[in-house]
Design an enzyme around this catalytic site. Sequence first.
Site, PDB file in Angstrom:
ATOM      1  N   ARG A  67       0.828  -1.205   0.000  1.00 45.81           N
ATOM      2  CA  ARG A  67       0.000   0.000   0.000  1.00 45.81           C
ATOM      3  C   ARG A  67       0.868   1.263   0.000  1.00 45.81           C
ATOM      4  NH1 ARG A  67      -3.123   2.175   4.537  1.00 45.81           N
ATOM      5  NH2 ARG A  67      -4.789   3.495   3.736  1.00 45.81           N
ATOM      6  N   HIS A  71       0.644   4.211  -2.679  1.00 49.85           N
ATOM      7  CA  HIS A  71       0.382   5.589  -2.263  1.00 49.85           C
ATOM      8  C   HIS A  71       1.531   6.519  -2.670  1.00 49.85           C
ATOM      9  CE1 HIS A  71      -3.065   5.123   0.860  1.00 49.85           C
ATOM     10  NE2 HIS A  71      -3.194   4.282  -0.157  1.00 49.85           N
ATOM     11  N   ASP A  72       2.747   6.001  -2.680  1.00 52.48           N
ATOM     12  CA  ASP A  72       3.875   6.813  -3.118  1.00 52.48           C
ATOM     13  C   ASP A  72       3.732   7.169  -4.595  1.00 52.48           C
ATOM     14  OD1 ASP A  72       6.435   8.095  -2.978  1.00 52.48           O
ATOM     15  OD2 ASP A  72       7.320   6.336  -3.926  1.00 52.48           O
ATOM     16  N   ASP A  79       8.545   8.480  -6.252  1.00 55.96           N
ATOM     17  CA  ASP A  79       9.757   9.238  -5.930  1.00 55.96           C
ATOM     18  C   ASP A  79      10.135   9.162  -4.459  1.00 55.96           C
ATOM     19  OD1 ASP A  79       7.724  10.710  -4.789  1.00 55.96           O
ATOM     20  OD2 ASP A  79       8.447  12.660  -5.510  1.00 55.96           O
ATOM     21  N   SER A  81       8.427  10.065  -1.943  1.00 61.96           N
ATOM     22  CA  SER A  81       7.954  11.212  -1.149  1.00 61.96           C
ATOM     23  C   SER A  81       7.134  10.779   0.062  1.00 61.96           C
ATOM     24  CB  SER A  81       7.135  12.176  -2.020  1.00 61.96           C
ATOM     25  OG  SER A  81       6.056  11.525  -2.658  1.00 61.96           O
ATOM     26  N   ASN A  99      -2.742   8.134   5.064  1.00 61.63           N
ATOM     27  CA  ASN A  99      -1.510   7.358   5.230  1.00 61.63           C
ATOM     28  C   ASN A  99      -1.173   7.002   6.675  1.00 61.63           C
ATOM     29  OD1 ASN A  99      -0.908   7.222   2.498  1.00 61.63           O
ATOM     30  ND2 ASN A  99       0.235   9.136   2.495  1.00 61.63           N
ATOM     31  N   PRO A 166      -6.897   7.293  -5.058  1.00 59.13           N
ATOM     32  CA  PRO A 166      -8.225   6.710  -5.291  1.00 59.13           C
ATOM     33  C   PRO A 166      -8.867   6.377  -3.942  1.00 59.13           C
ATOM     34  CG  PRO A 166      -6.561   5.674  -6.678  1.00 59.13           C
ATOM     35  CD  PRO A 166      -5.825   6.507  -5.678  1.00 59.13           C
ATOM     36  N   HIS A 196      -6.120  -6.021  -2.475  1.00 62.04           N
ATOM     37  CA  HIS A 196      -6.945  -6.183  -1.273  1.00 62.04           C
ATOM     38  C   HIS A 196      -7.098  -7.649  -0.873  1.00 62.04           C
ATOM     39  CE1 HIS A 196      -9.005  -2.016  -2.019  1.00 62.04           C
ATOM     40  NE2 HIS A 196      -7.774  -1.922  -1.549  1.00 62.04           N
ATOM     41  N   ASP A 247      -9.719  -9.963   3.151  1.00 59.75           N
ATOM     42  CA  ASP A 247      -9.945 -11.234   2.469  1.00 59.75           C
ATOM     43  C   ASP A 247      -9.985 -12.334   3.531  1.00 59.75           C
ATOM     44  OD1 ASP A 247      -9.985 -13.464   0.880  1.00 59.75           O
ATOM     45  OD2 ASP A 247      -8.142 -13.029  -0.205  1.00 59.75           O
ATOM     46  N   SER A 250      -7.792 -15.878   4.051  1.00 64.82           N
ATOM     47  CA  SER A 250      -6.428 -15.896   3.499  1.00 64.82           C
ATOM     48  C   SER A 250      -5.849 -14.493   3.412  1.00 64.82           C
ATOM     49  CB  SER A 250      -6.423 -16.555   2.110  1.00 64.82           C
ATOM     50  OG  SER A 250      -7.202 -15.811   1.193  1.00 64.82           O
ATOM     51  N   ASP A 255      -3.423 -14.281  -3.064  1.00 64.57           N
ATOM     52  CA  ASP A 255      -4.091 -15.216  -3.975  1.00 64.57           C
ATOM     53  C   ASP A 255      -5.246 -14.504  -4.681  1.00 64.57           C
ATOM     54  OD1 ASP A 255      -6.248 -15.101  -2.139  1.00 64.57           O
ATOM     55  OD2 ASP A 255      -5.499 -16.834  -1.037  1.00 64.57           O
TER      56      ASP A 255
END
Length: 328
Positions: A67, A71-72, A79, A81, A99, A166, A196, A247, A250, A255
Amino acid sequence: MATQKLASLFFLQQIIHVLFILHLANADHGLKLGFYQKTCPDAEAITRKITHQHISRAPTLAAPLLRMHFHDCFIRGCDGSVLLNSTKNNQAEKDAFANLSLRGYQVIDAVKSALENKCPGVVSCADILALVTRDAVSMIKGPFWDVPTGRRDGRESVASETRDLPPPFGNITLLKQKFAAKGLSVKDLVVLSGAHTIGTSHCSSFETRLYNFTGKGDTDPTLDPNYVVHLKRKCQPGDTTTLVKMDPGSFRTFDGDYYTLVAKRRGLFQSDAALLEDTETKSYVKLQANTYGSTFAKDFAESMVNMGKIGVLTGKAGEIRKHCAFVN
């Protein structure tokens, strides 16, 4: 004869033009495989060893690291950041609300420290994050992909820019816009949503779907009613601390089960349910759900390479940070 020569010359020019376009398309935005082969040949091996040490002790770190990379890349490009600390005069990305649940910075720092000892000032934090993410995912039975390297580190990180991420409550139109703005396809959208399959989420990220979907105390009609009952047992209104598996069954293993859940209307977020609103994304969900994720690993590897090229700094742009949390 002259006409034939002109035609041949024109044809040759066309071929050269096509080859030039293909060269640009394959230039990977200045990135290349084995970028550190001469300057720090052990870079990837050292990264893999340290990542393995951390993931073997705490496999749940793979999800937040994945994640973090996502997000970077979506803010200012890939970069590094997201790794920068806030300063007295600036709130950085890592301290933005979106974050606050990121974890795993210690893995990046450990790798950076080892690489600085081995090859000072050579390997960027942005590349380290991309490599650590790949290695962490592969260590929990996910795919392995070749990571083109050569990214350099950005010098700016602004918390308010995380609005470009998003959102978990996004509909399909918004999600497609967000991905297209970064040069990613609709297929990349539905494939990367499959991340996810690992990790957990706070109740607050989907609470509205359970208790106040349209502002009238109702539930999201696209969510399986039986699953609503299950989730309400775990999440009371206003709960900001409880974690729910994205999930179930698992959540520590990479998967294709995520798509089975989405097909059953049991995706945790509105952004998961949104994948059933579009013909192309719905078709992919159904394919993976019906074939036990037959092409998911291969597709995910390809989409991660695509994502890893977003807005990269190469050449003399940016810098190579000595410490990932601070600009030089």
